[in-house]
Structures are given as structure tokens and as C-alpha cells.
Design an enzyme around this catalytic site. Structure first.
Site, PDB file in Angstrom:
ATOM      1  N   ASN A   9       0.773  -0.883   0.272  1.00 35.00           N
ATOM      2  CA  ASN A   9       0.106   0.041   0.181  1.00 35.00           C
ATOM      3  C   ASN A   9       0.404   1.064   0.128  1.00 35.00           C
ATOM      4  O   ASN A   9       1.664   1.550   0.841  1.00 35.00           O
ATOM      5  CB  ASN A   9      -0.935  -0.200   0.816  1.00 35.00           C
ATOM      6  CG  ASN A   9      -1.912   1.258   1.144  1.00 35.00           C
ATOM      7  OD1 ASN A   9      -1.754   1.832   0.462  1.00 35.00           O
ATOM      8  ND2 ASN A   9      -2.109   1.630   2.589  1.00 35.00           N
ATOM      9  N   LYS A  11       0.482   4.425  -0.442  1.00 29.49           N
ATOM     10  CA  LYS A  11      -0.327   5.305   0.485  1.00 29.49           C
ATOM     11  C   LYS A  11      -0.159   6.556  -0.439  1.00 29.49           C
ATOM     12  O   LYS A  11      -0.224   6.424  -1.697  1.00 29.49           O
ATOM     13  CB  LYS A  11       0.046   5.625   1.546  1.00 29.49           C
ATOM     14  CG  LYS A  11       0.155   4.534   3.159  1.00 29.49           C
ATOM     15  CD  LYS A  11       0.210   4.862   4.087  1.00 29.49           C
ATOM     16  CE  LYS A  11      -0.004   3.394   4.980  1.00 29.49           C
ATOM     17  NZ  LYS A  11       0.316   3.468   6.283  1.00 29.49           N
ATOM     18  N   HIS A  97      -9.329   1.182   5.539  1.00 33.42           N
ATOM     19  CA  HIS A  97      -8.127   1.052   5.498  1.00 33.42           C
ATOM     20  C   HIS A  97      -8.463   1.948   6.767  1.00 33.42           C
ATOM     21  O   HIS A  97      -9.353   2.504   7.173  1.00 33.42           O
ATOM     22  CB  HIS A  97      -6.904   2.220   4.973  1.00 33.42           C
ATOM     23  CG  HIS A  97      -5.713   1.663   5.798  1.00 33.42           C
ATOM     24  ND1 HIS A  97      -5.219   2.045   6.236  1.00 33.42           N
ATOM     25  CD2 HIS A  97      -4.791   0.721   5.502  1.00 33.42           C
ATOM     26  CE1 HIS A  97      -4.018   2.340   6.674  1.00 33.42           C
ATOM     27  NE2 HIS A  97      -3.359   1.328   6.207  1.00 33.42           N
ATOM     28  N   GLU A  99      -6.382   4.564   8.373  1.00 27.66           N
ATOM     29  CA  GLU A  99      -6.192   6.019   7.840  1.00 27.66           C
ATOM     30  C   GLU A  99      -7.587   6.189   7.601  1.00 27.66           C
ATOM     31  O   GLU A  99      -8.700   7.112   7.605  1.00 27.66           O
ATOM     32  CB  GLU A  99      -5.450   5.996   7.032  1.00 27.66           C
ATOM     33  CG  GLU A  99      -4.020   6.137   8.084  1.00 27.66           C
ATOM     34  CD  GLU A  99      -2.975   4.892   6.934  1.00 27.66           C
ATOM     35  OE1 GLU A  99      -3.049   5.667   5.870  1.00 27.66           O
ATOM     36  OE2 GLU A  99      -1.277   5.218   7.856  1.00 27.66           O
ATOM     37  N   GLU A 169      -5.043  -5.783  10.995  1.00 23.99           N
ATOM     38  CA  GLU A 169      -4.452  -4.004  10.767  1.00 23.99           C
ATOM     39  C   GLU A 169      -4.707  -3.809  12.315  1.00 23.99           C
ATOM     40  O   GLU A 169      -5.212  -2.596  12.751  1.00 23.99           O
ATOM     41  CB  GLU A 169      -4.214  -3.167   9.916  1.00 23.99           C
ATOM     42  CG  GLU A 169      -3.848  -3.577   9.013  1.00 23.99           C
ATOM     43  CD  GLU A 169      -3.135  -3.275   7.582  1.00 23.99           C
ATOM     44  OE1 GLU A 169      -2.079  -3.221   6.525  1.00 23.99           O
ATOM     45  OE2 GLU A 169      -4.364  -1.329   7.483  1.00 23.99           O
ATOM     46  N   GLY A 175       2.415   1.957  10.998  1.00 23.69           N
ATOM     47  CA  GLY A 175       3.330   3.192  10.261  1.00 23.69           C
ATOM     48  C   GLY A 175       4.059   3.427  12.179  1.00 23.69           C
ATOM     49  O   GLY A 175       5.282   4.529  12.211  1.00 23.69           O
ATOM     50  N   SER A 215       3.638  -2.534  10.522  1.00 24.84           N
ATOM     51  CA  SER A 215       5.292  -2.770  10.267  1.00 24.84           C
ATOM     52  C   SER A 215       5.520  -4.073  10.368  1.00 24.84           C
ATOM     53  O   SER A 215       6.552  -4.232  10.627  1.00 24.84           O
ATOM     54  CB  SER A 215       5.439  -2.337  11.798  1.00 24.84           C
ATOM     55  OG  SER A 215       4.765  -0.739  11.947  1.00 24.84           O
TER      56      SER A 215
HETATM   57  C1  PEP Z   1      -0.754  -0.011   6.089  1.00 21.82           C
HETATM   58  O1  PEP Z   1      -0.756   1.165   5.980  1.00 21.82           O
HETATM   59  O2  PEP Z   1      -1.589  -0.882   5.609  1.00 21.82           O
HETATM   60  C2  PEP Z   1       0.322  -0.499   6.394  1.00 21.82           C
HETATM   61  C3  PEP Z   1       0.120  -1.396   7.441  1.00 21.82           C
HETATM   62  O3  PEP Z   1       1.587  -0.175   7.546  1.00 21.82           O
HETATM   63  P1  PEP Z   1       2.909  -0.262   7.428  1.00 21.82           P
HETATM   64  O4  PEP Z   1       2.992  -1.397   7.153  1.00 21.82           O
HETATM   65  O5  PEP Z   1       3.825   0.776   7.698  1.00 21.82           O
HETATM   66  O6  PEP Z   1       3.039  -0.083   9.380  1.00 21.82           O
END
Ligand code: PEP
Length: 253
Positions: A9, A11, A97, A99, A169, A175, A215
Site C-alpha cells: 500500500n 498510500k 484502511h 487511515e 491491521e 507505521g 510494521s
Molecule cells: C498499512 O498502512 O496498511 C501498513 C501496514 O503500514 P506499515 O506497514 O507502514 O505499518
């Protein structure tokens, strides 16, 4: 056998030229996917067409958008419909997601409509769920995720559910550099699968690919992906670096 998937992703990152370079770098590693493995790249909307052209002749590589409109078409300035996404060659759509839930107030009910639009246009939703830190601290994460599944997915038929991928998630891991431990991920993935089994039956649950996101990186992907109910990952930050993303893909069991 259920599919094993690593989805990147991007973003709101990269210019078109940087995105092209990233896809070319990933493809040039000569990565060979095994039977049942898929790589998905979720670019910003303006790059979808170009990304499709780059990915097209590479078996096992698929294109995703990061969002979709909840309505079919019409006077919704700035929105992008599922039909439009289909017309430019999109395969998967990331829906829900954290966000989008947090910054754009997307409710479970609105996400259910996005799922419907996505499926109605022959696209596959990657439905994201996961709890914030205070819920994890209160140890009520199972109830929290169960409600997300119920309110956004459980109106689907068992046939429709076959095209859905779930991404767990935990928001506290996105992040932040904090990763759920393999045990925490496995517990939640097994719980999600048990919920799907209770609602749709064992076959449907066994068929469902459930990805971990938060992460994930080359150093922890192997341990996460070796959990029996973890079928790959949704990758944010590490998907922007070709070497890291391909290293994660290579950890698929
Ligand atoms: C995400 O935004 O779906 C995500 C898993 O981000 P990150 O891997 O940067 O934590």
C-alpha cells in the site's frame, strides 16, 4: 488451498516516475512466485493505468486501488467509482484502511456499501479491520474486530465472500515500528477465521485469505507468515523500497 498474498500500500507517496521505477525494480529482481502466491500493488489513483501496463505480463502480480466510492455513479465530485476502477484494469480494492476510517470518518456501514460496489463490478475487496491501542489494552480487541466484520461483511452471501480478502491491521502497529507479535497475530487471525466459520461455515473460513498488516518488514515477515492462520501481509512503509518489499514476498510460506 487459500491464496498467499503480499500487498503493498503506497498510500500518498511517490511521483509517477518514482512509482514506475519501483515497479520496474520489483519486477527486475526476477522474483518467481510459487503456485497460489500473489503480489498486489496499491498505487494512488492517477498511476493505476500506468501500473497496470507495467504489471500486465507478469503472472501473479495484481493491481489495487486504495479506496473506492460507496455510490455507483453521478454527482460525487472527487470520488472514483468501482466501475471506473474496473475499466482501468484494477483487480483488488483496499477498503476500510484505518487511515480512511480515522481521517475520513468511514463507518462500518459506509464500508459495507463500498464492498458491495466493489463486488458488483467484479473487483476483490481487501477489507481492513483492527483495533486501536486502548481497545488492545482493555483486551476487548476480539469484540471490536467481530463488530467490524459483522457490520461490513455479514450481509454478503457465501458466494460473494469467496472474493473477499481480510487484512488484520492493529492500528497501534501501523507505521509505528511496533509489530504485533506472531502470537498476537495468530490469535487474532484464528479468531477471525472462527468468526467466519460460525457465520459462513468451515469451507468458507478455510478458503479466506487473512493478511497481517502493521510494521511488517523483512526481519519479521518470516515469523509472521509462518503462523498457520496468517496468509501474507498488507505492507505500508516497506512496500516503498523494492529490496524490502521483494524480501518480504520471498518470506511467503
Ligand atoms: C498499512 O498502512 O496498511 C501498513 C501496514 O503500514 P506499515 O506497514 O507502514 O505499518
Amino acid at each position: 488451498m487459500r491464496k498467499k498474498i503480499v500487498a503493498g500500500n503506497w498510500k500518498m507517496n511517490l511521483t509517477l516516475a518514482q512509482g514506475e521505477q519501483l515497479i520496474n525494480d520489483i519486477l527486475q529482481t526476477g522474483l518467481k512466485l510459487k503456485e497460489g502466491q500473489e503480489v498486489v500493488v496499491a498505487t494512488p489513483f492517477p498511476y493505476l493505468l500506468k501500473a497496470k501496463a507495467l504489471l500486465k505480463n507478469n503472472p501473479g502480480f495484481y493491481l489495487a486501488s486504495q479506496n473506492v466510492a460507496s455510490e455507483k455513479s453521478g454527482a460525487y465530485t472527487g470520488e472514483v467509482s468501482a466501475e471506473m476502477l474496473k475499466s482501468v484494469g484494477v483487480d483488488y480494492v483496499i477498503i476500510g484502511h484505518s487511515e480512511r476510517r480515522e481521517y475520513f470518518q468511514e463507518s462500518n456501514a459506509a464500508l459495507a456499501k463500498k464492498i458491495d460496489q466493489t463486488l458488483a463490478n467484479g473487483l476483490k475487496p481487501i477489507f481492513c479491520c483492527g483495533e486501536p491501542l486502548e481497545i488492545r489494552k482493555a483486551e476487548t480487541q476480539n469484540d471490536y474486530v467481530a463488530k467490524q466484520l459483522e457490520e461490513s461483511l455479514y450481509h454478503l452471501t457465501v458466494e460473494q465472500l469467496k472474493d473477499v480478502v481480510i487484512a488484520y491491521e492493529p492500528i497501534w502497529a501501523i507505521g509505528t515500528g511496533l509489530t504485533a507479535s506472531a502470537a498476537q497475530a495468530q490469535d487474532m487471525h484464528a479468531f477471525i477465521r472462527s468468526q467466519i466459520a460460525a457465520k459462513y461455515g468451515r469451507e468458507a473460513a478455510l478458503h479466506m485469505s487473512i493478511l497481517y498488516g502493521g510494521s511488517a518488514k523483512p526481519s519479521n515477515a518470516e515469523e509472521l507468515f509462518s503462523c498457520p492462520d496468517v496468509d501474507g501481509g498488507l505492507i505500508g512503509g516497506a512496500s516503498l523500497v523494492a529490496a524490502d518489499f521483494t524480501a518480504i514476498i520471498q518470506k511467503l510460506a
